[in-house]
Scaffold this motif. Structure first.
Motif, PDB file in Angstrom:
ATOM      1  N   PHE A  16     -33.155 -16.173 -23.370  1.00  0.00           N
ATOM      2  CA  PHE A  16     -32.048 -17.089 -23.108  1.00  0.00           C
ATOM      3  C   PHE A  16     -32.279 -18.404 -23.840  1.00  0.00           C
ATOM      4  CE2 PHE A  16     -29.232 -19.864 -20.815  1.00  0.00           C
ATOM      5  CZ  PHE A  16     -28.213 -19.057 -20.337  1.00  0.00           C
ATOM      6  N   ARG A  17     -33.512 -18.908 -23.770  1.00  0.00           N
ATOM      7  CA  ARG A  17     -33.855 -20.179 -24.424  1.00  0.00           C
ATOM      8  C   ARG A  17     -33.675 -20.066 -25.943  1.00  0.00           C
ATOM      9  NH1 ARG A  17     -34.810 -25.621 -23.859  1.00  0.00           N
ATOM     10  NH2 ARG A  17     -36.247 -26.263 -25.442  1.00  0.00           N
ATOM     11  N   SER A  18     -34.129 -18.971 -26.534  1.00  0.00           N
ATOM     12  CA  SER A  18     -34.011 -18.839 -27.985  1.00  0.00           C
ATOM     13  C   SER A  18     -32.552 -18.609 -28.410  1.00  0.00           C
ATOM     14  CB  SER A  18     -34.900 -17.712 -28.503  1.00  0.00           C
ATOM     15  OG  SER A  18     -34.441 -16.471 -28.057  1.00  0.00           O
ATOM     16  N   HIS A  19     -31.769 -17.964 -27.563  1.00  0.00           N
ATOM     17  CA  HIS A  19     -30.379 -17.666 -27.927  1.00  0.00           C
ATOM     18  C   HIS A  19     -29.438 -18.849 -27.687  1.00  0.00           C
ATOM     19  CE1 HIS A  19     -27.023 -15.013 -28.816  1.00  0.00           C
ATOM     20  NE2 HIS A  19     -26.402 -15.496 -27.750  1.00  0.00           N
ATOM     21  N   PHE A  20     -29.562 -19.492 -26.521  1.00  0.00           N
ATOM     22  CA  PHE A  20     -28.635 -20.558 -26.151  1.00  0.00           C
ATOM     23  C   PHE A  20     -29.211 -21.965 -26.311  1.00  0.00           C
ATOM     24  CE2 PHE A  20     -27.114 -16.921 -23.641  1.00  0.00           C
ATOM     25  CZ  PHE A  20     -25.819 -16.851 -24.119  1.00  0.00           C
ATOM     26  N   GLY A  21     -30.507 -22.081 -26.550  1.00  0.00           N
ATOM     27  CA  GLY A  21     -31.122 -23.397 -26.749  1.00  0.00           C
ATOM     28  C   GLY A  21     -31.304 -24.192 -25.465  1.00  0.00           C
ATOM     29  N   ARG A  22     -31.234 -23.519 -24.333  1.00  0.00           N
ATOM     30  CA  ARG A  22     -31.462 -24.175 -23.044  1.00  0.00           C
ATOM     31  C   ARG A  22     -32.006 -23.147 -22.066  1.00  0.00           C
ATOM     32  NH1 ARG A  22     -27.695 -22.855 -19.121  1.00  0.00           N
ATOM     33  NH2 ARG A  22     -25.842 -21.792 -19.875  1.00  0.00           N
ATOM     34  N   MET A  23     -32.522 -23.643 -20.948  1.00  0.00           N
ATOM     35  CA  MET A  23     -33.020 -22.743 -19.920  1.00  0.00           C
ATOM     36  C   MET A  23     -31.867 -22.321 -19.011  1.00  0.00           C
ATOM     37  SD  MET A  23     -36.140 -22.256 -20.556  1.00  0.00           S
ATOM     38  CE  MET A  23     -36.941 -21.656 -19.112  1.00  0.00           C
ATOM     39  N   PRO A  24     -31.914 -21.097 -18.482  1.00  0.00           N
ATOM     40  CA  PRO A  24     -30.848 -20.634 -17.593  1.00  0.00           C
ATOM     41  C   PRO A  24     -30.919 -21.300 -16.219  1.00  0.00           C
ATOM     42  CG  PRO A  24     -32.556 -18.974 -17.761  1.00  0.00           C
ATOM     43  CD  PRO A  24     -32.906 -20.053 -18.740  1.00  0.00           C
ATOM     44  N   GLN A  25     -29.790 -21.396 -15.565  1.00  0.00           N
ATOM     45  CA  GLN A  25     -29.726 -21.907 -14.204  1.00  0.00           C
ATOM     46  C   GLN A  25     -30.079 -20.783 -13.229  1.00  0.00           C
ATOM     47  OE1 GLN A  25     -25.742 -23.378 -13.846  1.00  0.00           O
ATOM     48  NE2 GLN A  25     -26.112 -25.112 -15.204  1.00  0.00           N
ATOM     49  N   LEU A  26     -30.295 -21.155 -11.982  1.00  0.00           N
ATOM     50  CA  LEU A  26     -30.679 -20.181 -10.957  1.00  0.00           C
ATOM     51  C   LEU A  26     -29.651 -19.059 -10.830  1.00  0.00           C
ATOM     52  CD1 LEU A  26     -32.596 -19.304  -8.703  1.00  0.00           C
ATOM     53  CD2 LEU A  26     -31.344 -20.814  -7.165  1.00  0.00           C
ATOM     54  N   LYS A  27     -28.388 -19.389 -10.792  1.00  0.00           N
ATOM     55  CA  LYS A  27     -27.343 -18.364 -10.664  1.00  0.00           C
ATOM     56  C   LYS A  27     -27.323 -17.440 -11.880  1.00  0.00           C
ATOM     57  CE  LYS A  27     -24.308 -20.931  -7.614  1.00  0.00           C
ATOM     58  NZ  LYS A  27     -24.123 -20.105  -6.454  1.00  0.00           N
ATOM     59  N   GLU A  28     -27.584 -17.987 -13.067  1.00  0.00           N
ATOM     60  CA  GLU A  28     -27.626 -17.153 -14.276  1.00  0.00           C
ATOM     61  C   GLU A  28     -28.823 -16.208 -14.226  1.00  0.00           C
ATOM     62  OE1 GLU A  28     -25.595 -19.977 -17.647  1.00  0.00           O
ATOM     63  OE2 GLU A  28     -27.620 -20.499 -16.972  1.00  0.00           O
ATOM     64  N   LEU A  29     -29.980 -16.712 -13.791  1.00  0.00           N
ATOM     65  CA  LEU A  29     -31.156 -15.846 -13.673  1.00  0.00           C
ATOM     66  C   LEU A  29     -30.920 -14.732 -12.665  1.00  0.00           C
ATOM     67  CD1 LEU A  29     -34.174 -18.316 -13.796  1.00  0.00           C
ATOM     68  CD2 LEU A  29     -33.654 -16.491 -15.413  1.00  0.00           C
ATOM     69  N   ALA A  30     -30.275 -15.058 -11.550  1.00  0.00           N
ATOM     70  CA  ALA A  30     -29.986 -14.039 -10.539  1.00  0.00           C
ATOM     71  C   ALA A  30     -29.047 -12.980 -11.107  1.00  0.00           C
ATOM     72  CB  ALA A  30     -29.380 -14.691  -9.300  1.00  0.00           C
ATOM     73  N   ARG A  31     -28.024 -13.413 -11.808  1.00  0.00           N
ATOM     74  CA  ARG A  31     -27.057 -12.470 -12.383  1.00  0.00           C
ATOM     75  C   ARG A  31     -27.695 -11.598 -13.458  1.00  0.00           C
ATOM     76  NH1 ARG A  31     -24.180 -12.805 -16.924  1.00  0.00           N
ATOM     77  NH2 ARG A  31     -24.588 -15.023 -17.160  1.00  0.00           N
ATOM     78  N   LEU A  32     -28.446 -12.217 -14.352  1.00  0.00           N
ATOM     79  CA  LEU A  32     -29.034 -11.477 -15.466  1.00  0.00           C
ATOM     80  C   LEU A  32     -30.162 -10.539 -15.025  1.00  0.00           C
ATOM     81  CD1 LEU A  32     -29.098 -14.349 -18.089  1.00  0.00           C
ATOM     82  CD2 LEU A  32     -27.625 -12.322 -18.127  1.00  0.00           C
ATOM     83  N   SER A  33     -30.885 -10.920 -13.986  1.00  0.00           N
ATOM     84  CA  SER A  33     -32.005 -10.093 -13.532  1.00  0.00           C
ATOM     85  C   SER A  33     -31.591  -9.051 -12.503  1.00  0.00           C
ATOM     86  CB  SER A  33     -33.105 -10.973 -12.931  1.00  0.00           C
ATOM     87  OG  SER A  33     -32.659 -11.592 -11.743  1.00  0.00           O
ATOM     88  N   GLY A  34     -30.429  -9.250 -11.879  1.00  0.00           N
ATOM     89  CA  GLY A  34     -30.004  -8.326 -10.836  1.00  0.00           C
ATOM     90  C   GLY A  34     -30.756  -8.550  -9.539  1.00  0.00           C
ATOM     91  N   ARG A  35     -31.379  -9.703  -9.394  1.00  0.00           N
ATOM     92  CA  ARG A  35     -32.135 -10.048  -8.189  1.00  0.00           C
ATOM     93  C   ARG A  35     -31.383 -11.107  -7.393  1.00  0.00           C
ATOM     94  NH1 ARG A  35     -34.795  -6.742 -11.130  1.00  0.00           N
ATOM     95  NH2 ARG A  35     -37.009  -6.407 -10.882  1.00  0.00           N
TER      96      ARG A  35
END
Length: 89
Positions: A16-35
């Motif tokens: 995510f950092r290399s693609h978007f140039g920023r760190m993901p937010q908590l909701k994005e991590l939850a969505r992307l990880s399925g957790r």
């Protein structure tokens, strides 16, 4: 050795950092990880305790800094491939 959730979060954060140039937010991590968010927070705490990221729980998740981008293989682990970087390795 990282558990599955922590390992998955680390990979997501790195990509995510290399693609978007920023760190993901908590909701994005939850969505992307399925957790669930509680599982994500637990995985982030594990990453911080083991020294993979620099992050303190009162800070937002996007304030985390990646220190080590991937796990080193366990001693004695079998490494496959020739290391040429070709997709068939």
């Amino acid at each position: 050795m990282l558990d599955d959730t922590a390992r998955k979060l680390l990979r997501i954060m790195c990509h995510f950092r290399s693609h978007f140039g920023r760190m993901p937010q908590l909701k994005e991590l939850a969505r992307l990880s399925g957790r669930r968010e509680a599982q994500v927070m637990s995985g982030l705490r594990e990453l911080a305790l083991q020294g993979f990221i620099q992050w303190q729980p009162p800070q937002p998740v996007e304030a985390a800094v990646i220190l080590i981008a991937w796990e080193s293989p366990e001693p004695g682990a079998k490494v496959t491939g020739t290391g040429s970087g070709h997709w068939t390795d």
